[in-house]
Design a protein around this motif. Structure first.
Motif, mmCIF file in Angstrom:
data_model
loop_
_atom_site.group_PDB
_atom_site.id
_atom_site.type_symbol
_atom_site.label_atom_id
_atom_site.label_comp_id
_atom_site.label_asym_id
_atom_site.label_seq_id
_atom_site.Cartn_x
_atom_site.Cartn_y
_atom_site.Cartn_z
ATOM 1 N N TRP A 27 0.801 -1.233 0.000
ATOM 2 C CA TRP A 27 0.000 0.000 0.000
ATOM 3 C C TRP A 27 0.831 1.279 0.000
ATOM 4 O O TRP A 27 0.277 2.370 0.161
ATOM 5 C CB TRP A 27 -0.946 0.003 1.210
ATOM 6 N N VAL A 61 0.103 -0.534 -4.882
ATOM 7 C CA VAL A 61 -0.469 0.812 -4.903
ATOM 8 C C VAL A 61 0.705 1.788 -5.013
ATOM 9 O O VAL A 61 1.545 1.854 -4.116
ATOM 10 C CB VAL A 61 -1.282 1.109 -3.627
ATOM 11 N N THR A 63 2.400 5.161 -4.714
ATOM 12 C CA THR A 63 2.107 6.342 -3.891
ATOM 13 C C THR A 63 3.258 7.361 -3.970
ATOM 14 O O THR A 63 4.006 7.527 -3.001
ATOM 15 C CB THR A 63 1.875 5.925 -2.426
ATOM 16 N N HIS A 75 -2.526 14.932 -10.650
ATOM 17 C CA HIS A 75 -3.193 13.839 -11.357
ATOM 18 C C HIS A 75 -2.477 13.541 -12.668
ATOM 19 O O HIS A 75 -2.255 12.391 -13.034
ATOM 20 C CB HIS A 75 -4.627 14.284 -11.706
ATOM 21 N N GLU A 99 -2.532 0.226 -8.793
ATOM 22 C CA GLU A 99 -3.456 1.329 -8.561
ATOM 23 C C GLU A 99 -2.619 2.595 -8.376
ATOM 24 O O GLU A 99 -1.570 2.559 -7.726
ATOM 25 C CB GLU A 99 -4.306 1.060 -7.306
ATOM 26 N N SER A 101 -2.132 6.126 -6.685
ATOM 27 C CA SER A 101 -2.560 6.970 -5.585
ATOM 28 C C SER A 101 -1.413 7.938 -5.285
ATOM 29 O O SER A 101 -0.670 8.295 -6.204
ATOM 30 C CB SER A 101 -2.936 6.098 -4.380
ATOM 31 N N MET A 120 -6.349 11.491 -4.839
ATOM 32 C CA MET A 120 -6.344 10.155 -5.455
ATOM 33 C C MET A 120 -6.341 9.115 -4.328
ATOM 34 O O MET A 120 -5.283 8.728 -3.834
ATOM 35 C CB MET A 120 -5.113 9.988 -6.358
ATOM 36 N N PRO A 121 -7.524 8.676 -3.913
ATOM 37 C CA PRO A 121 -7.601 7.737 -2.783
ATOM 38 C C PRO A 121 -7.199 6.317 -3.173
ATOM 39 O O PRO A 121 -7.210 5.960 -4.354
ATOM 40 C CB PRO A 121 -9.082 7.786 -2.403
ATOM 41 N N ILE A 122 -6.858 5.519 -2.170
ATOM 42 C CA ILE A 122 -6.639 4.084 -2.367
ATOM 43 C C ILE A 122 -8.002 3.413 -2.165
ATOM 44 O O ILE A 122 -8.721 3.727 -1.205
ATOM 45 C CB ILE A 122 -5.641 3.518 -1.333
ATOM 46 N N ASN A 124 -10.706 3.908 -3.472
ATOM 47 C CA ASN A 124 -11.763 4.934 -3.445
ATOM 48 C C ASN A 124 -12.056 5.470 -2.050
ATOM 49 O O ASN A 124 -13.083 6.125 -1.841
ATOM 50 C CB ASN A 124 -13.087 4.388 -4.023
ATOM 51 N N ILE A 127 -6.910 7.956 2.172
ATOM 52 C CA ILE A 127 -5.966 8.985 1.728
ATOM 53 C C ILE A 127 -4.684 8.842 2.547
ATOM 54 O O ILE A 127 -4.662 9.103 3.754
ATOM 55 C CB ILE A 127 -6.558 10.401 1.923
ATOM 56 N N TYR A 152 -13.714 10.558 3.180
ATOM 57 C CA TYR A 152 -12.495 9.757 3.093
ATOM 58 C C TYR A 152 -12.060 9.258 4.472
ATOM 59 O O TYR A 152 -12.421 9.841 5.500
ATOM 60 C CB TYR A 152 -11.342 10.579 2.520
#
Ligand SMILES: [Fe+2]
Length: 248
Positions: A27, A61, A63, A75, A99, A101, A120-122, A124, A127, A152
């Motif tokens: 993550w 993910v 990050t 973004h 993903e 994020s 940009m959340p993990i 959805n 944060i 969030y």
């Protein structure tokens, strides 16, 4: 390629990468090329991807840092670098999900992004954000409130690394009680950041405060370092926890 000798099997190199298959996903990592202090090019990203595959990780993910002073990622910059890594995964036929994020630094830019719905959340929902290393700053409470108002869940990166809390475990409780989730860096359990960070990581685990884990890997060197996790008995316990890392 000498760097990948460990991928050829135990005969060529006895130090196979550690299996992280039980965790399923990472993550927190800096695998996207050329947009922060992580991978600087696609070759370095590919090294990480191959290592992740060998470790049994199913999802990464990405990050990258987002902070006004050093890494003004948006973004657009994140999505462009993300596409490059997706292309590497396809070209090399790797069994990896990705993903995009971010790791948001708690500065004024972060406030602006929250206000403008530019996060940009993990999954959805989460944060990932980090605090300054020298002091917690002034923004914490307000920031958490704003994130929660938007629906969030704030996810604090590596709480074990903030030394100003090492003698104030009540601060951890306060944050947890406001609904903040905690993401532990796996390398902290090896002593990579120092003995105090390792102790804090162990205390957080023992208090059952950890919701997610990440490598925070900035290159393949950090993934290889994870082999030392086997020397910490808490790593076994950690793998049994109901972490957010597990794929639904
Ligand atoms: Fe990070």
């Amino acid at each position: 390629m000498a760097l990948f000798s460990f991928l050829k099997g135990p005969k060529s190199n006895p130090s196979l990468p550690l299996s992280l298959a039980s965790l399923e996903s990472d993550w927190h990592c800096h695998v996207l090329p050329g947009i922060d202090d992580g991978c600087q090019n696609e070759a370095q990203s590919l090294e990480m991807l191959l290592c992740y595959t060998a470790m049994g990780i199913k999802k990464i993910v990405a990050t990258p840092h987002v902070r006004a002073d050093f890494y003004k990622n948006t973004h657009t910059t994140i999505s462009a670098a993300f596409q490059k890594v997706q292309h590497l995964i396809q070209t090399h036929n790797l069994p990896l999900l990705m993903e995009a994020s971010a790791e948001y630094y708690a500065d004024e830019n972060f406030f602006q992004l929250i206000t403008e719905n530019q996060l940009m959340p993990i999954d959805n929902q989460y944060i990932l954000f980090e605090l300054p290393m020298q002091n917690p700053g002034l923004w914490g409470t307000k920031m958490i409130e704003m994130l929660q108002k938007k629906g969030y869940t704030p996810l604090l990166a590596h709480p074990e690394r903030y030394r100003y809390w090492h003698n104030k475990p009540q601060e951890w409780s306060l944050w947890k009680n406001t609904g903040v989730c905690f993401q532990l860096n796996l390398l902290s359990l090896t002593g990579y950041y120092g003995a105090a960070e390792r102790r804090a990581a162990e205390q957080l685990l023992e208090a059952d405060y950890i919701d997610a884990v990440g490598t925070d890997a900035h290159g393949v060197r950090h993934l290889q370092k994870l082999n030392e996790l086997t020397q910490n008995s808490l790593f076994d316990n950690l793998q049994q926890l109901p972490l957010l890392n597990r794929l639904g």
